[in-house]
Design a protein around this motif. Structure first.
Motif, PDB file in Angstrom:
ATOM      1  N   ALA A 125       0.828  -1.205   0.000  1.00 28.71           N
ATOM      2  CA  ALA A 125       0.000   0.000   0.000  1.00 28.71           C
ATOM      3  C   ALA A 125       0.864   1.257   0.000  1.00 28.71           C
ATOM      4  O   ALA A 125       0.575   2.227  -0.704  1.00 28.71           O
ATOM      5  CB  ALA A 125      -0.928  -0.008   1.215  1.00 28.71           C
ATOM      6  N   ILE A 126       1.939   1.240   0.793  1.00 27.15           N
ATOM      7  CA  ILE A 126       2.845   2.389   0.838  1.00 27.15           C
ATOM      8  C   ILE A 126       3.448   2.638  -0.537  1.00 27.15           C
ATOM      9  O   ILE A 126       3.473   3.777  -1.032  1.00 27.15           O
ATOM     10  CB  ILE A 126       3.955   2.162   1.878  1.00 27.15           C
ATOM     11  N   ALA A 127       3.942   1.586  -1.181  1.00 25.32           N
ATOM     12  CA  ALA A 127       4.552   1.743  -2.500  1.00 25.32           C
ATOM     13  C   ALA A 127       3.541   2.289  -3.506  1.00 25.32           C
ATOM     14  O   ALA A 127       3.863   3.170  -4.317  1.00 25.32           O
ATOM     15  CB  ALA A 127       5.113   0.405  -2.980  1.00 25.32           C
ATOM     16  N   THR A 128       2.310   1.782  -3.459  1.00 26.53           N
ATOM     17  CA  THR A 128       1.273   2.245  -4.383  1.00 26.53           C
ATOM     18  C   THR A 128       0.968   3.725  -4.191  1.00 26.53           C
ATOM     19  O   THR A 128       0.890   4.493  -5.160  1.00 26.53           O
ATOM     20  CB  THR A 128      -0.012   1.424  -4.192  1.00 26.53           C
ATOM     21  N   ILE A 129       0.802   4.132  -2.920  1.00 24.53           N
ATOM     22  CA  ILE A 129       0.492   5.533  -2.629  1.00 24.53           C
ATOM     23  C   ILE A 129       1.643   6.440  -3.043  1.00 24.53           C
ATOM     24  O   ILE A 129       1.431   7.536  -3.597  1.00 24.53           O
ATOM     25  CB  ILE A 129       0.181   5.713  -1.127  1.00 24.53           C
ATOM     26  N   ILE A 130       2.877   6.012  -2.800  1.00 23.46           N
ATOM     27  CA  ILE A 130       4.034   6.824  -3.171  1.00 23.46           C
ATOM     28  C   ILE A 130       4.084   7.018  -4.685  1.00 23.46           C
ATOM     29  O   ILE A 130       4.329   8.120  -5.191  1.00 23.46           O
ATOM     30  CB  ILE A 130       5.339   6.186  -2.663  1.00 23.46           C
ATOM     31  N   VAL A 131       3.853   5.939  -5.432  1.00 22.42           N
ATOM     32  CA  VAL A 131       3.883   6.042  -6.898  1.00 22.42           C
ATOM     33  C   VAL A 131       2.806   6.997  -7.392  1.00 22.42           C
ATOM     34  O   VAL A 131       3.084   7.927  -8.170  1.00 22.42           O
ATOM     35  CB  VAL A 131       3.707   4.654  -7.540  1.00 22.42           C
ATOM     36  N   VAL A 132       1.571   6.796  -6.949  1.00 25.35           N
ATOM     37  CA  VAL A 132       0.451   7.605  -7.444  1.00 25.35           C
ATOM     38  C   VAL A 132       0.610   9.080  -7.050  1.00 25.35           C
ATOM     39  O   VAL A 132       0.458   9.984  -7.882  1.00 25.35           O
ATOM     40  CB  VAL A 132      -0.889   7.048  -6.910  1.00 25.35           C
ATOM     41  N   SER A 133       0.924   9.328  -5.778  1.00 21.08           N
ATOM     42  CA  SER A 133       1.034  10.714  -5.323  1.00 21.08           C
ATOM     43  C   SER A 133       2.260  11.409  -5.916  1.00 21.08           C
ATOM     44  O   SER A 133       2.212  12.602  -6.241  1.00 21.08           O
ATOM     45  CB  SER A 133       1.078  10.780  -3.791  1.00 21.08           C
ATOM     46  N   SER A 134       3.358  10.675  -6.095  1.00 23.45           N
ATOM     47  CA  SER A 134       4.555  11.270  -6.700  1.00 23.45           C
ATOM     48  C   SER A 134       4.297  11.667  -8.145  1.00 23.45           C
ATOM     49  O   SER A 134       4.708  12.755  -8.588  1.00 23.45           O
ATOM     50  CB  SER A 134       5.731  10.296  -6.632  1.00 23.45           C
ATOM     51  N   LEU A 135       3.626  10.808  -8.884  1.00 17.71           N
ATOM     52  CA  LEU A 135       3.314  11.134 -10.280  1.00 17.71           C
ATOM     53  C   LEU A 135       2.368  12.324 -10.368  1.00 17.71           C
ATOM     54  O   LEU A 135       2.505  13.164 -11.269  1.00 17.71           O
ATOM     55  CB  LEU A 135       2.714   9.913 -10.985  1.00 17.71           C
ATOM     56  N   ALA A 136       1.424  12.410  -9.436  1.00 15.58           N
ATOM     57  CA  ALA A 136       0.532  13.580  -9.410  1.00 15.58           C
ATOM     58  C   ALA A 136       1.330  14.849  -9.141  1.00 15.58           C
ATOM     59  O   ALA A 136       1.131  15.887  -9.790  1.00 15.58           O
ATOM     60  CB  ALA A 136      -0.554  13.384  -8.350  1.00 15.58           C
ATOM     61  N   GLY A 137       2.247  14.782  -8.164  1.00 18.17           N
ATOM     62  CA  GLY A 137       3.097  15.933  -7.869  1.00 18.17           C
ATOM     63  C   GLY A 137       4.004  16.281  -9.034  1.00 18.17           C
ATOM     64  O   GLY A 137       4.224  17.465  -9.336  1.00 18.17           O
ATOM     65  N   GLY A 138       4.532  15.264  -9.726  1.00 20.22           N
ATOM     66  CA  GLY A 138       5.383  15.513 -10.885  1.00 20.22           C
ATOM     67  C   GLY A 138       4.628  16.166 -12.027  1.00 20.22           C
ATOM     68  O   GLY A 138       5.171  17.034 -12.725  1.00 20.22           O
ATOM     69  N   ALA A 139       3.387  15.746 -12.227  1.00 17.88           N
ATOM     70  CA  ALA A 139       2.569  16.350 -13.282  1.00 17.88           C
ATOM     71  C   ALA A 139       2.297  17.823 -12.971  1.00 17.88           C
ATOM     72  O   ALA A 139       2.359  18.688 -13.860  1.00 17.88           O
ATOM     73  CB  ALA A 139       1.250  15.587 -13.417  1.00 17.88           C
ATOM     74  N   LEU A 140       2.005  18.118 -11.702  1.00 13.35           N
ATOM     75  CA  LEU A 140       1.785  19.513 -11.300  1.00 13.35           C
ATOM     76  C   LEU A 140       3.049  20.343 -11.507  1.00 13.35           C
ATOM     77  O   LEU A 140       2.993  21.465 -12.021  1.00 13.35           O
ATOM     78  CB  LEU A 140       1.353  19.562  -9.835  1.00 13.35           C
ATOM     79  N   ALA A 141       4.194  19.793 -11.121  1.00  5.54           N
ATOM     80  CA  ALA A 141       5.457  20.506 -11.296  1.00  5.54           C
ATOM     81  C   ALA A 141       5.742  20.773 -12.770  1.00  5.54           C
ATOM     82  O   ALA A 141       6.246  21.845 -13.137  1.00  5.54           O
ATOM     83  CB  ALA A 141       6.605  19.706 -10.673  1.00  5.54           C
ATOM     84  N   ALA A 142       5.414  19.805 -13.629  1.00  4.28           N
ATOM     85  CA  ALA A 142       5.630  19.987 -15.064  1.00  4.28           C
ATOM     86  C   ALA A 142       4.792  21.138 -15.601  1.00  4.28           C
ATOM     87  O   ALA A 142       5.259  21.936 -16.430  1.00  4.28           O
ATOM     88  CB  ALA A 142       5.289  18.695 -15.810  1.00  4.28           C
ATOM     89  N   VAL A 143       3.556  21.245 -15.102  1.00  7.53           N
ATOM     90  CA  VAL A 143       2.694  22.351 -15.522  1.00  7.53           C
ATOM     91  C   VAL A 143       3.260  23.684 -15.045  1.00  7.53           C
ATOM     92  O   VAL A 143       3.323  24.667 -15.802  1.00  7.53           O
ATOM     93  CB  VAL A 143       1.258  22.153 -14.979  1.00  7.53           C
ATOM     94  N   LEU A 144       3.700  23.734 -13.799  1.00  7.98           N
ATOM     95  CA  LEU A 144       4.241  24.978 -13.239  1.00  7.98           C
ATOM     96  C   LEU A 144       5.525  25.408 -13.946  1.00  7.98           C
ATOM     97  O   LEU A 144       5.772  26.611 -14.128  1.00  7.98           O
ATOM     98  CB  LEU A 144       4.515  24.803 -11.744  1.00  7.98           C
TER      99      LEU A 144
END
Length: 301
Positions: A168-187
């Motif tokens: 569960a930890i690995a899954t949450i880290i992957v999903v939330s990290s990719l969401a944060g990376g997508a936001l950073a790419a937009v910014l």
């Protein structure tokens, strides 16, 4: 840059096919991996020195580092407490103080290696055209050794699947990290797949910096290295603070380092019950770093 994702995956896959029971040989392979990481980070420093408009590129690296680190870190820390509610992990009451400064110095050594390469590249009158080619070939050997290390880590598929907190930890880290990376790419106004690739380091700063540098150049490589190094250094501070109340959050923020570098901190501050969770989550994330990074790189190219 390598012509395709398969060319980079091949040594990783070949290395994973080697099941080695000789502990002495495994120790030598792990030692060789450490040496190659130092060599390739030194070459990363030389690559930075070869950049035109060096001052402007340093500013770009710092801006990218700050943006990705904040976006990914906030996303992780907002999502991870959900695991503590759904799959609570009971830690031991006693805690021990560790020499965190001494552990942090191990990370600083890698920064100094990059800095040494940068310094020598700036002051020595040598041509640096060979650096990219040398880095690519050393990377092939490094990925081969990493594949061997992952195969012989001691974890079976059954051990991974039955550890619900670790998965569960690995899954949450992957999903939330990719969401944060997508936001950073937009910014930052960069390609979305570049942002997703940058977000797939999960704390493995040496490999992340190397892969991003090879794919997108030394600016991205330097930023990726700093992002993941900062995660590790902040994790050393956050783990003792959080693990008593939110153990899964503390373990999760450590990312891939939970199975090696930050594991002693997790064990000594959270107790032995945290160890299997940390190893499983760290192993899964370590395995996914090259897979996801190279996957997103293939689309960004």
């Amino acid at each position: 840059m390598f012509t395709g994702m398969l060319f980079i995956f091949t040594p990783l896959i070949i290395g994973y096919l080697f099941a080695i029971s000789n502990k002495s040989l495994l120790d030598k392979i792990n030692q060789a991996t450490s040496y190659l990481i130092f060599v390739i980070l030194f070459l990363m420093g030389l690559s930075l020195a070869a950049l035109d408009n060096f001052g402007a590129n340093v500013k770009t690296i710092l801006t990218m580092t700050a943006t990705f680190f904040i976006c990914i870190g906030v996303a992780n820390l907002l999502a991870l407490p959900l695991i503590d509610k759904v799959f609570p992990l009971h830690t031991e009451s006693h805690t021990k103080r560790l020499p965190l400064s001494a552990m942090a110095l191990e990370s600083v050594k890698l920064v100094l290696v990059v800095g040494l390469g940068l310094f020598l590249g700036l002051v020595l009158p040598i041509g640096l055209e060979w650096v990219d080619t040398a880095s690519e070939w050393i990377l092939l050997i490094l990925l081969f050794f990493i594949g061997i290390s992952l195969r012989n880590s001691g974890l079976t598929l059954k051990q991974i699947l039955v550890n619900k907190q670790g998965m569960a930890i690995a899954t949450i880290i992957v999903v939330s990290s990719l969401a944060g990376g997508a936001l950073a790419a937009v910014l930052l106004d960069i390609h979305i797949y570049q942002g997703l690739a940058m977000a797939s380091g999960f704390g493995w700063y040496s490999l992340a910096g190397i892969l991003m540098g090879d794919a997108f150049g030394p600016v991205f490589g330097g930023a990726s290295f700093m992002i993941e190094l900062l995660r590790e250094l902040v994790a050393l501070i956050l783990i003792p603070m959080l693990i008593g109340r939110k153990p899964c959050t503390a373990i999760g923020y450590a990312g891939a380092t939970a199975m090696d570098f930050t594991l002693p901190v997790i064990q000594n501050t959270g107790g032995v019950r945290c160890v299997p969770v940390a190893i499983v989550s760290g192993f899964i994330l370590s395995l996914l770093v090259p897979v996801l990074m190279l996957f997103f790189v293939s689309f960004a190219g």
